[in-house]
Motif scaffolding. Structure first.
Motif, PDB file in Angstrom:
ATOM      1  N   PRO A 146      41.314  29.940  27.826  1.00 21.91           N
ATOM      2  CA  PRO A 146      40.451  29.480  26.726  1.00 21.91           C
ATOM      3  C   PRO A 146      40.334  30.496  25.589  1.00 21.91           C
ATOM      4  O   PRO A 146      40.175  30.108  24.426  1.00 21.91           O
ATOM      5  CB  PRO A 146      39.090  29.266  27.400  1.00 21.91           C
ATOM      6  N   LEU A 147      40.427  31.787  25.921  1.00 27.99           N
ATOM      7  CA  LEU A 147      40.351  32.808  24.872  1.00 27.99           C
ATOM      8  C   LEU A 147      41.551  32.715  23.942  1.00 27.99           C
ATOM      9  O   LEU A 147      41.410  32.790  22.711  1.00 27.99           O
ATOM     10  CB  LEU A 147      40.273  34.200  25.503  1.00 27.99           C
ATOM     11  N   MET A 148      42.737  32.537  24.507  1.00 26.66           N
ATOM     12  CA  MET A 148      43.934  32.354  23.682  1.00 26.66           C
ATOM     13  C   MET A 148      43.830  31.086  22.845  1.00 26.66           C
ATOM     14  O   MET A 148      44.164  31.075  21.657  1.00 26.66           O
ATOM     15  CB  MET A 148      45.179  32.275  24.573  1.00 26.66           C
ATOM     16  N   ALA A 149      43.348  30.022  23.479  1.00 26.48           N
ATOM     17  CA  ALA A 149      43.254  28.720  22.801  1.00 26.48           C
ATOM     18  C   ALA A 149      42.312  28.756  21.608  1.00 26.48           C
ATOM     19  O   ALA A 149      42.548  28.098  20.584  1.00 26.48           O
ATOM     20  CB  ALA A 149      42.802  27.660  23.793  1.00 26.48           C
ATOM     21  N   SER A 150      41.254  29.527  21.711  1.00 25.67           N
ATOM     22  CA  SER A 150      40.248  29.572  20.634  1.00 25.67           C
ATOM     23  C   SER A 150      40.532  30.649  19.584  1.00 25.67           C
ATOM     24  O   SER A 150      39.860  30.704  18.558  1.00 25.67           O
ATOM     25  CB  SER A 150      38.855  29.809  21.230  1.00 25.67           C
ATOM     26  N   SER A 151      41.534  31.488  19.853  1.00 24.61           N
ATOM     27  CA  SER A 151      41.809  32.586  18.920  1.00 24.61           C
ATOM     28  C   SER A 151      42.670  32.129  17.743  1.00 24.61           C
ATOM     29  O   SER A 151      43.482  31.207  17.863  1.00 24.61           O
ATOM     30  CB  SER A 151      42.512  33.736  19.653  1.00 24.61           C
ATOM     31  N   LYS A 152      42.500  32.802  16.619  1.00 28.01           N
ATOM     32  CA  LYS A 152      43.318  32.516  15.436  1.00 28.01           C
ATOM     33  C   LYS A 152      44.748  32.994  15.654  1.00 28.01           C
ATOM     34  O   LYS A 152      45.683  32.469  15.063  1.00 28.01           O
ATOM     35  CB  LYS A 152      42.722  33.204  14.218  1.00 28.01           C
ATOM     36  N   ARG A 153      44.904  33.993  16.494  1.00 27.59           N
ATOM     37  CA  ARG A 153      46.222  34.602  16.681  1.00 27.59           C
ATOM     38  C   ARG A 153      47.146  33.745  17.553  1.00 27.59           C
ATOM     39  O   ARG A 153      48.354  33.680  17.312  1.00 27.59           O
ATOM     40  CB  ARG A 153      46.075  35.989  17.296  1.00 27.59           C
TER      41      ARG A 153
END
Length: 373
Positions: free
Chosen positions: A96-103
């Protein structure tokens, strides 16, 4: 653009000051570097994160011929009734952290494949992530915690070609784009990344700009001495933790970065333990234990021929199969004790082989109970 770069440099200095006495890992990096790749170029930490993404349970999320964002992948995963298996608990937070990140959230993924074949002793999985400027990042999954997957890894000690390596070459050759390519993988995935880059067709090979091997095992000497290997040598970069075991197996060539880890021994294979500051790995030197184990394994490999290695490995996994475990996470203390008892009954094994086999089983058990795979 100049203003963005200026702000980035100020933020980077602030982060470095903040983390001067505190090392971070890939979670800290994503929270800090919440900037699209278009604005701050792709680096080795990004590469490591994408290799971890290849371990996520993507089965049933990406249709054939479809490309969707990492954000959409996670949205579909949340809605799945029967979710795939998470190998490491930290993946539940990273996805979820990757999914929500701009990067990472808006990067497109495609061509996911996942094969497990007990008869061929093969475990293979890969996914392609599309970076800015139409660069394709091919991420090969490392070994999961299945007995089949680890048997294939061990087969590398006596075979110059295992089924997953052939699949890795075919996967890379199937890329239809004409843009640049970066190839990466962690654990066995790192081995597959290097092998595929070395033996793919020349048209594809010319498009490869980097090959990242994160603590992956090496190859038999006859493989790394091949001319094909030397042709991509300058593009290969190996990353290993300071007490690496897996990443020092067999022969390696290419650049090497030694990374500081918060774990010890084989547990350093866990990339979540690798330490970084801002956008760089914190480097270290190899520990005595890594050097000792490397020398011991090298010496053992030199004293036994290929047939003896094959026999040793076949017996080791035959014993594991007798315990009726399919995954190392299922190797509890009772089954471990049973396996060690079975070892003593094999008359064709000498004392040193029995000792080495017992050590290997203990190592598997430690890794399995800690969700290392």
């Amino acid at each position: 653009m100049y203003v963005i770069i200026q702000r980035y440099e100020i933020y980077k200095k602030q982060m470095e000051e903040k983390m001067k006495d505190k090392m971070g890992n890939i979670f800290d990096y994503i929270l800090w570097r919440d900037i699209p790749i278009e604005k701050v170029e792709f680096n080795e930490i990004d590469s490591l994160i994408l290799t971890r993404f290849s371990y996520f349970p993507l089965d049933g999320l990406i249709n054939d011929g479809e490309k969707i964002t990492i954000k959409e992948c996670y949205e579909r995963y949340k809605k799945q009734v029967h979710k795939g298996e998470i190998l490491i608990k930290a993946d539940l937070d990273l996805f979820p952290l990757m999914a929500s990140s701009k990067r990472f959230g808006n990067l497109y993924v495609k061509n996911y494949i996942n094969k497990l074949d007990a008869k061929q002793e093969k475990q293979f999985s890969a996914v392609t992530i599309i970076l800015p400027e139409n660069i394709e990042y091919v991420a090969y999954r490392g070994t999961d915690d299945t007995i089949v997957g680890w048997k294939e890894d061990f087969n590398m000690s006596f075979s110059t070609l295992v089924p997953a390596q052939q699949d890795a070459v075919e996967y890379l050759n199937s890329l239809g784009n004409k843009g640049k390519i970066i190839v990466g993988g962690h654990s066995k995935g790192g081995n597959l990344a290097v092998y595929a880059a070395v033996f793919c067709n020349k048209k594809v090979q010319k498009r490869i700009i980097k090959v990242h091997n994160f603590d992956g095992p090496g190859f038999a000497k006859e493989v790394i001495d091949r001319e094909e290997y030397n042709e991509v040598l300058t593009r290969i970069h190996n990353y290993i933790p300071q007490s690496s075991i897996i990443g020092r197996l067999l022969e390696h060539k290419g650049q090497v970065t030694i990374i500081k880890s918060t774990q010890t021994g084989i547990m350093q294979h866990d990339l979540y333990s690798w330490q970084l500051l801002a956008d760089k790995f914190i480097t270290s030197e190899l520990t005595y234990s890594s050097e000792f184990i490397d020398r011991s394994l090298t010496q053992w490999l030199q004293t036994v021929n290929v047939e003896q290695r094959k026999e040793f490995i076949d017996i080791l996994f035959e014993i594991l199969n007798k315990t009726e475990v399919e995954r190392f996470a299922d190797l509890n203390t009772r089954k471990l004790a049973a396996a060690k008892t079975i070892i003593t009954s094999y008359k064709k094994l000498d004392a040193e082989s029995k000792k080495a086999m017992t050590y290997a089983l203990s190592m598997f058990w430690e890794a399995g109970k800690s969700n290392l795979f």
